[in-house]
Motif scaffolding. Structure first.
Motif, PDB file in Angstrom:
ATOM      1  N   ALA A 112       0.852  -1.203   0.000  1.00  0.00           N
ATOM      2  CA  ALA A 112       0.000   0.000   0.000  1.00  0.00           C
ATOM      3  C   ALA A 112       0.877   1.238   0.000  1.00  0.00           C
ATOM      4  CB  ALA A 112      -0.927  -0.008   1.213  1.00  0.00           C
ATOM      5  N   ALA A 113       2.003   1.187   0.729  1.00  0.00           N
ATOM      6  CA  ALA A 113       2.907   2.338   0.800  1.00  0.00           C
ATOM      7  C   ALA A 113       3.540   2.612  -0.570  1.00  0.00           C
ATOM      8  CB  ALA A 113       4.001   2.086   1.833  1.00  0.00           C
ATOM      9  N   ALA A 114       3.713   1.568  -1.370  1.00  0.00           N
ATOM     10  CA  ALA A 114       4.399   1.723  -2.653  1.00  0.00           C
ATOM     11  C   ALA A 114       3.445   2.034  -3.809  1.00  0.00           C
ATOM     12  CB  ALA A 114       5.167   0.444  -2.962  1.00  0.00           C
ATOM     13  N   SER A 115       2.138   1.918  -3.590  1.00  0.00           N
ATOM     14  CA  SER A 115       1.183   2.020  -4.702  1.00  0.00           C
ATOM     15  C   SER A 115       1.378   3.331  -5.480  1.00  0.00           C
ATOM     16  CB  SER A 115      -0.254   1.943  -4.173  1.00  0.00           C
ATOM     17  OG  SER A 115      -0.533   3.103  -3.433  1.00  0.00           O
ATOM     18  N   ARG A 116       1.407   3.245  -6.797  1.00  0.00           N
ATOM     19  CA  ARG A 116       1.734   4.409  -7.618  1.00  0.00           C
ATOM     20  C   ARG A 116       0.557   4.829  -8.503  1.00  0.00           C
ATOM     21  NH1 ARG A 116       6.761   6.656  -8.361  1.00  0.00           N
ATOM     22  NH2 ARG A 116       6.556   7.890 -10.249  1.00  0.00           N
ATOM     23  N   ASP A 117       0.133   3.874  -9.347  1.00  0.00           N
ATOM     24  CA  ASP A 117      -0.869   4.240 -10.359  1.00  0.00           C
ATOM     25  C   ASP A 117      -2.295   4.120  -9.851  1.00  0.00           C
ATOM     26  OD1 ASP A 117       1.233   4.520 -12.038  1.00  0.00           O
ATOM     27  OD2 ASP A 117       1.104   2.455 -12.812  1.00  0.00           O
ATOM     28  N   CYS A 118      -2.508   3.288  -8.863  1.00  0.00           N
ATOM     29  CA  CYS A 118      -3.904   2.977  -8.543  1.00  0.00           C
ATOM     30  C   CYS A 118      -4.602   4.150  -7.858  1.00  0.00           C
ATOM     31  CB  CYS A 118      -3.980   1.709  -7.701  1.00  0.00           C
ATOM     32  SG  CYS A 118      -3.716   1.993  -5.974  1.00  0.00           S
ATOM     33  N   ARG A 119      -5.896   4.201  -8.056  1.00  0.00           N
ATOM     34  CA  ARG A 119      -6.716   5.233  -7.399  1.00  0.00           C
ATOM     35  C   ARG A 119      -7.694   4.594  -6.417  1.00  0.00           C
ATOM     36  NH1 ARG A 119      -3.218   7.407  -8.881  1.00  0.00           N
ATOM     37  NH2 ARG A 119      -2.923   9.177 -10.277  1.00  0.00           N
ATOM     38  N   TYR A 120      -7.879   3.298  -6.552  1.00  0.00           N
ATOM     39  CA  TYR A 120      -8.806   2.587  -5.663  1.00  0.00           C
ATOM     40  C   TYR A 120      -8.133   1.323  -5.132  1.00  0.00           C
ATOM     41  CZ  TYR A 120     -12.050   5.540  -8.214  1.00  0.00           C
ATOM     42  OH  TYR A 120     -12.657   6.622  -8.772  1.00  0.00           O
ATOM     43  N   ILE A 121      -8.158   1.169  -3.815  1.00  0.00           N
ATOM     44  CA  ILE A 121      -7.687  -0.096  -3.233  1.00  0.00           C
ATOM     45  C   ILE A 121      -8.907  -0.781  -2.633  1.00  0.00           C
ATOM     46  CG2 ILE A 121      -6.341  -1.152  -1.368  1.00  0.00           C
ATOM     47  CD1 ILE A 121      -4.201   0.981  -1.751  1.00  0.00           C
ATOM     48  N   VAL A 122      -9.170  -2.002  -3.063  1.00  0.00           N
ATOM     49  CA  VAL A 122     -10.217  -2.794  -2.418  1.00  0.00           C
ATOM     50  C   VAL A 122      -9.470  -3.782  -1.529  1.00  0.00           C
ATOM     51  CG1 VAL A 122     -12.098  -4.442  -2.758  1.00  0.00           C
ATOM     52  CG2 VAL A 122     -11.890  -2.439  -4.251  1.00  0.00           C
ATOM     53  N   PHE A 123      -9.670  -3.651  -0.229  1.00  0.00           N
ATOM     54  CA  PHE A 123      -8.879  -4.433   0.716  1.00  0.00           C
ATOM     55  C   PHE A 123      -9.655  -5.664   1.170  1.00  0.00           C
ATOM     56  CE2 PHE A 123      -4.831  -3.461   2.951  1.00  0.00           C
ATOM     57  CZ  PHE A 123      -4.619  -4.768   3.366  1.00  0.00           C
ATOM     58  N   CYS A 124      -9.203  -6.815   0.736  1.00  0.00           N
ATOM     59  CA  CYS A 124      -9.825  -8.063   1.184  1.00  0.00           C
ATOM     60  C   CYS A 124      -9.045  -8.547   2.410  1.00  0.00           C
ATOM     61  CB  CYS A 124      -9.826  -9.087   0.052  1.00  0.00           C
ATOM     62  SG  CYS A 124     -10.775  -8.502  -1.353  1.00  0.00           S
TER      63      CYS A 124
END
Ligand code: 13P
Ligand code: SF4
Length: 382
Positions: free
Chosen positions: A71-83
């Motif tokens: 999550a700390a490294a996420s670059r391009d995404c705009r939505y995280i769906v956390f399972c």
């Protein structure tokens, strides 16, 4: 034990009931299509304890530490769906939307969603911030809290992480608890470890700290968590009286039964298990260490594994060359994480495609700021 009331799912344009009626096979096809529509804007994260049907759709899987790094490294995404569970989604929100990431993304926020708001963690609920603050105040009447370092397991609410950030403390996971305790002892005389007494005790024992110097702080006891001032003065680690309802089900009797039934069996457990189990296990380690240990073992190795059921069953399926058993005769599974099923995942994604965000997890900015201090200290610990 304080259990927070389940939060209700926010509605969205498309009703959840329509997804609950569908078969898993249909839902899986739909999820595949929805993921393709959302493309690289979407990142689905899945904890190793999640059920297989859901893990099949995760872009990235890991234990708590790996997922926080992802999550700390996420670059391009705009939505995280956390399972996963609620505290994991909170951590993802804090890390994915920290100031340097927002600057990198020209202030574009990442929206984190938890497909079912009732996917909480009973351990995290055992340490409500008001109780922890009250304990800190009481402990401060006996010892100098400036020399006491608060450490919270990542399995805790953001408010508790923020408390640690504000008070010179840090977050740990089961992968780095020993390194974090060393970090803490370089900065203070004693540690206040929340909320999992077992991870705190098992880690400190391995570091050579005496069990007599680890009083347990019971937030429901009248004063000093049920301890004498002398016990607190003598302490090296004050352990919060919390536990994981899944891992505390494993017992020393289960270990003895397996050793009797299967000569040569190796006992592999998570450090959230009680001391009586940890002390006699062959290997104890985080979820990732459990996976790596099995991956690296010779064919024919026999294991009895004490951790969440879905992970053990997955290891069993992935390693037919080894003999893998679940350490308990009763079902020990993370029932809250299990609430996230294909219906909830499809519902979340279908609403997102319709432009409607369901179950957003947004940590208050003040809390996020101080939590980040404690999380970044952890991410810097080697
Ligand atoms: P890890 O993912 O750190 O092994 O912790 C296990 C757990 O209980 C997650 O909630
Ligand atoms: Fe919480 Fe235990 Fe479930 Fe992990 S396995 S989320 S600690 S209840």
């Amino acid at each position: 034990m304080l259990i927070a009331p389940p939060l209700s799912n926010s509605q969205g344009k498309l009703p959840l009931a329509d997804f609950k009626k569908q078969s898993n096979a249909d839902l899986a096809v739909q999820i595949g299509q929805l993921k393709r529509e959302l493309g690289s804007k979407l990142l689905i994260l899945g904890h190793h304890y999640q059920q297989d049907e859901v893990i099949a759709h995760a872009d990235l899987t890991g234990d708590s530490y790996q997922l926080s790094q992802l999550a700390a490294a996420s670059r391009d995404c705009r939505y995280i769906v956390f399972c996963g569970v609620h505290f994991m989604a909170e951590t993802a929100d804090i890390l994915a939307n920290r100031p340097e990431k927002l600057t990198e993304r020209k202030e574009a926020q990442v929206t984190v969603m938890l497909p079912d708001m009732a996917a909480g963690c009973s351990m995290a609920d055992m340490a409500a911030i008001r109780q922890v603050e009250d304990a800190w105040e009481q402990l401060g009447e006996v010892v100098r809290t400036e020399r006491m370092i608060p450490v919270t397991y990542i399995n805790s609410a953001a408010s508790l992480k923020a408390f640690c950030g504000r008070n010179g403390g840090i977050v740990c996971t089961s992968s780095n608890a020993a390194a974090v305790l060393r970090w803490a002892f370089e900065r203070g005389d004693r540690v206040f470890f929340c909320p999992d007494q077992h991870l705190g005790r098992n880690t400190a024992l391995k570091m050579g700290i005496d069990a007599d110097q680890m009083p347990v702080y019971d937030p429901y006891a009248e004063t000093l968590g049920g301890n004498t001032p002398a016990a607190i003065e003598n302490s090296r680690v004050v352990l919060w009286k919390g536990h994981c309802s899944v891992h505390q089900m494993f017992t020393a009797a289960h270990v003895a039964q397996f050793r009797e039934k299967i000569p040569g069996v190796r006992i592999l457990v998570h450090p959230e298990c009680p001391r009586e189990v940890n002390d006699i296990a062959d290997v104890s380690g985080s979820t990732s260490k459990i996976i790596q240990t099995v991956q690296q073992a010779a064919p024919g190795t026999k294991w009895a594994i004490g951790t969440e059921l879905h992970l053990v069953n997955r290891l069993k399926a992935q390693h037919p060359e080894q003999e893998i058993h679940f350490l308990s005769p009763v079902v020990c599974m993370c029932a809250t994480m299990y609430r996230i099923d294909l219906a909830h995942l499809a519902w979340t994604l279908a609403n997102l495609v319709e432009g409607s965000v369901v179950n957003p997890i947004k940590v208050d900015s003040e809390v996020a700021h101080h939590s980040l201090v404690a999380l970044e200290r952890m991410l810097d610990v080697k």
